[in-house]
Design a protein around this motif. Structure first.
Motif, PDB file in Angstrom:
ATOM      1  N   GLN B 126       0.837  -1.206   0.000  1.00 31.22           N
ATOM      2  CA  GLN B 126       0.000   0.000   0.000  1.00 31.22           C
ATOM      3  C   GLN B 126       0.876   1.262   0.000  1.00 31.22           C
ATOM      4  O   GLN B 126       0.627   2.205  -0.736  1.00 31.22           O
ATOM      5  CB  GLN B 126      -0.874  -0.013   1.251  1.00 31.22           C
ATOM      6  N   PHE B 127       1.916   1.225   0.806  1.00 31.14           N
ATOM      7  CA  PHE B 127       2.827   2.373   0.895  1.00 31.14           C
ATOM      8  C   PHE B 127       3.496   2.621  -0.459  1.00 31.14           C
ATOM      9  O   PHE B 127       3.598   3.748  -0.924  1.00 31.14           O
ATOM     10  CB  PHE B 127       3.879   2.099   1.976  1.00 31.14           C
ATOM     11  N   LEU B 128       3.942   1.535  -1.083  1.00 30.72           N
ATOM     12  CA  LEU B 128       4.612   1.666  -2.381  1.00 30.72           C
ATOM     13  C   LEU B 128       3.684   2.271  -3.421  1.00 30.72           C
ATOM     14  O   LEU B 128       4.073   3.173  -4.165  1.00 30.72           O
ATOM     15  CB  LEU B 128       5.080   0.291  -2.861  1.00 30.72           C
ATOM     16  N   LEU B 129       2.454   1.769  -3.463  1.00 30.32           N
ATOM     17  CA  LEU B 129       1.526   2.253  -4.488  1.00 30.32           C
ATOM     18  C   LEU B 129       1.118   3.705  -4.248  1.00 30.32           C
ATOM     19  O   LEU B 129       0.879   4.455  -5.181  1.00 30.32           O
ATOM     20  CB  LEU B 129       0.292   1.346  -4.566  1.00 30.32           C
ATOM     21  N   LYS B 133       8.114   6.323  -5.738  1.00 32.16           N
ATOM     22  CA  LYS B 133       8.509   7.291  -6.766  1.00 32.16           C
ATOM     23  C   LYS B 133       8.614   6.607  -8.122  1.00 32.16           C
ATOM     24  O   LYS B 133       9.207   5.529  -8.240  1.00 32.16           O
ATOM     25  CB  LYS B 133       9.835   7.933  -6.384  1.00 32.16           C
ATOM     26  N   ASN B 134       8.062   7.273  -9.099  1.00 29.89           N
ATOM     27  CA  ASN B 134       8.019   6.705 -10.439  1.00 29.89           C
ATOM     28  C   ASN B 134       9.351   6.770 -11.166  1.00 29.89           C
ATOM     29  O   ASN B 134      10.310   7.292 -10.631  1.00 29.89           O
ATOM     30  CB  ASN B 134       6.980   7.454 -11.257  1.00 29.89           C
ATOM     31  N   SER B 135       9.366   6.274 -12.361  1.00 29.01           N
ATOM     32  CA  SER B 135      10.521   6.272 -13.276  1.00 29.01           C
ATOM     33  C   SER B 135      11.451   5.088 -13.076  1.00 29.01           C
ATOM     34  O   SER B 135      12.257   4.784 -13.928  1.00 29.01           O
ATOM     35  CB  SER B 135      11.362   7.544 -13.178  1.00 29.01           C
ATOM     36  N   GLY B 136      11.346   4.439 -11.935  1.00 32.78           N
ATOM     37  CA  GLY B 136      12.126   3.223 -11.739  1.00 32.78           C
ATOM     38  C   GLY B 136      11.236   2.033 -12.059  1.00 32.78           C
ATOM     39  O   GLY B 136      10.671   1.929 -13.144  1.00 32.78           O
ATOM     40  N   MET B 283      14.264  -0.514  -3.963  1.00 38.55           N
ATOM     41  CA  MET B 283      14.669  -1.472  -2.914  1.00 38.55           C
ATOM     42  C   MET B 283      13.431  -2.070  -2.253  1.00 38.55           C
ATOM     43  O   MET B 283      13.361  -3.280  -2.013  1.00 38.55           O
ATOM     44  CB  MET B 283      15.489  -0.752  -1.821  1.00 38.55           C
ATOM     45  N   LEU B 284      12.450  -1.203  -1.964  1.00 36.49           N
ATOM     46  CA  LEU B 284      11.219  -1.680  -1.299  1.00 36.49           C
ATOM     47  C   LEU B 284      10.463  -2.673  -2.183  1.00 36.49           C
ATOM     48  O   LEU B 284       9.860  -3.619  -1.691  1.00 36.49           O
ATOM     49  CB  LEU B 284      10.311  -0.498  -0.946  1.00 36.49           C
ATOM     50  N   ILE B 285      10.491  -2.442  -3.487  1.00 33.86           N
ATOM     51  CA  ILE B 285       9.828  -3.383  -4.402  1.00 33.86           C
ATOM     52  C   ILE B 285      10.518  -4.749  -4.311  1.00 33.86           C
ATOM     53  O   ILE B 285       9.854  -5.787  -4.282  1.00 33.86           O
ATOM     54  CB  ILE B 285       9.818  -2.828  -5.851  1.00 33.86           C
ATOM     55  N   GLY B 286      11.838  -4.729  -4.214  1.00 34.88           N
ATOM     56  CA  GLY B 286      12.588  -5.989  -4.040  1.00 34.88           C
ATOM     57  C   GLY B 286      12.161  -6.717  -2.774  1.00 34.88           C
ATOM     58  O   GLY B 286      11.976  -7.934  -2.766  1.00 34.88           O
TER      59      GLY B 286
END
Lengths: 80, 298
Positions: B126-129, B133-136, B283-286
């Motif tokens: 939820q935090f990520l969405l 930050k975009n572009s990555g 990193m958080l997506i990982g």
């Protein structure tokens, strides 16, 4: 369409600067594609896929900065 | 004066001789300078206090703008050991005698005994969405999670990232080692930033798995790390080298501890996301990617 590639050797800009540069270029009228990234192999493969890879960019090292611009008019890509 | 120093850096500097060059300045940013040791085998950094403590870093106790010292500190300058507990760049001395020690070692628990709490995974996603930050990798991650239908037109990398994420996902589910290794290579050095997005993802991915007792070091056989020198930037190479040795930045470390102890991770997520431009998000997506897999296993 015209394209232009700029290479800066051993360019150590922080990510925030690179992102901001990329955004500024993208805002310019006539600019259709912008790649601002370090010249790693995978990033060069991406440039190749979108038709922006030049010999100079192929020879750039992973610590060099590549700025690739594709624009509708020559003037738009030459401003940089 | 130095406020905090990485333990391994402390040991490394203790082996250097007084008044002899320890290394050379590799890169200068506003809040950080990176220094390559003379043998080229390690990189360490000097950072202003607002920078997240990282492996092989010493942080000053007062804010510093290294860019303002542009005429004084520049690429290629020698860095000297000065006395027992200080390093010197010209006449600028960084004394770490009374500095706090940072260990930075990834805490490890066995995922058979514990597993990431569901609430933790939900909060992270939820935090990520909401705040990522975009572009990555964020566009690709949103599509991977079925939270978005199509890509933003400004993200040239996203299409490739989506393919890699799905392939990496399948390779873990099917235990396909060849595909797994291929995905790691394809992520290496890929994307925007001085530490490209793919590398930041790998950092989160490898450290989170490691923290639950799953170490991919053997699978990558050390060969990947050697090749990474030619696949990514020097700064990124050393970041991932530290990770492979079991050391990561303080914000990520706290996040992994929150997962183990079932603590509220929200304050820490805000710290991680501040790293770099999109680095923290990637990193958080990982980490999110891992937690979903570990949770599935359980």
């Amino acid at each position: 369409m015209v394209s232009k590639i700029l290479i800066e050797k051993d360019a150590y800009y922080d990510s925030v600067t690179l992102m901001s540069l990329s955004g500024e270029i993208r805002k310019q009228e006539g600019v259709s594609q912008v790649v601002v990234s370090m010249a790693t192999q995978m990033n060069k493969d991406l440039l190749k896929n979108i038709g922006l890879l030049t010999d100079e960019a192929s020879n750039a090292s992973e610590n060099d900065l590549i700025i690739g611009i594709e624009a509708g008019r020559l003037e738009a890509s030459c401003r940089w | 004066m130095v406020n905090k120093i990485d333990r391994r850096l402390h040991i490394c500097l203790s082996k250097q001789s007084d008044n002899m060059p320890s290394g050379r300045i590799h890169s200068v940013y506003d809040r950080v300078i990176n220094i390559l040791l003379c043998d080229g085998e390690e990189m360490f950094s000097i950072a202003s206090p607002e920078i997240i403590q990282s492996p092989m870093m010493l942080r000053t106790n007062e804010k510093v703008s290294f860019k303002e010292l542009d005429d004084y500190i520049f690429q290629g300058m020698d860095v000297f050991k000065s006395g027992d507990y200080a390093i010197r760049i010209k006449n600028l001395v960084f004394d770490y005698k009374n500095a706090e020690i940072y260990t930075g070692k990834i805490p490890v628990v066995n995922f058979n005994d514990k597993h990431p709490p569901k609430s933790h995974i939900r909060d992270l996603t939820q935090f990520l969405l909401q705040s990522g930050k975009n572009s990555g990798l964020l566009d690709a991650w949103s599509i991977f999670l079925n939270k978005k239908d199509n890509l933003g037109k400004d993200n040239l990398y996203a299409e490739s990232f989506i393919k890699i994420l799905f392939k990496l996902n399948d390779s873990i589910i099917e235990d396909n080692k060849e595909d797994f290794v291929d995905c790691i290579y394809r992520l290496s050095g890929f994307g925007i930033g001085l530490t490209p997005s793919g590398d930041d993802f790998i950092l989160g991915f490898l450290s989170a798995f490691r923290s639950w007792g799953i170490d991919f070091g053997e699978l990558l056989q050390g060969e990947w790390l050697i090749k990474l020198k030619g696949l990514s930037t020097t700064v990124s190479y050393f970041m991932l080298k530290n990770c492979m040795e079991g050391y990561v930045n303080e914000a990520l470390l706290k996040l992994l501890e929150c997962g183990h102890e079932n603590l509220d991770a929200k304050p820490v997520l805000n710290e991680v996301i501040k790293i770099g431009s999109t680095s923290g998000t990637d990193m958080l997506i990982g980490v999110d990617f891992d937690y979903r897999h570990i949770s599935e296993v359980n």
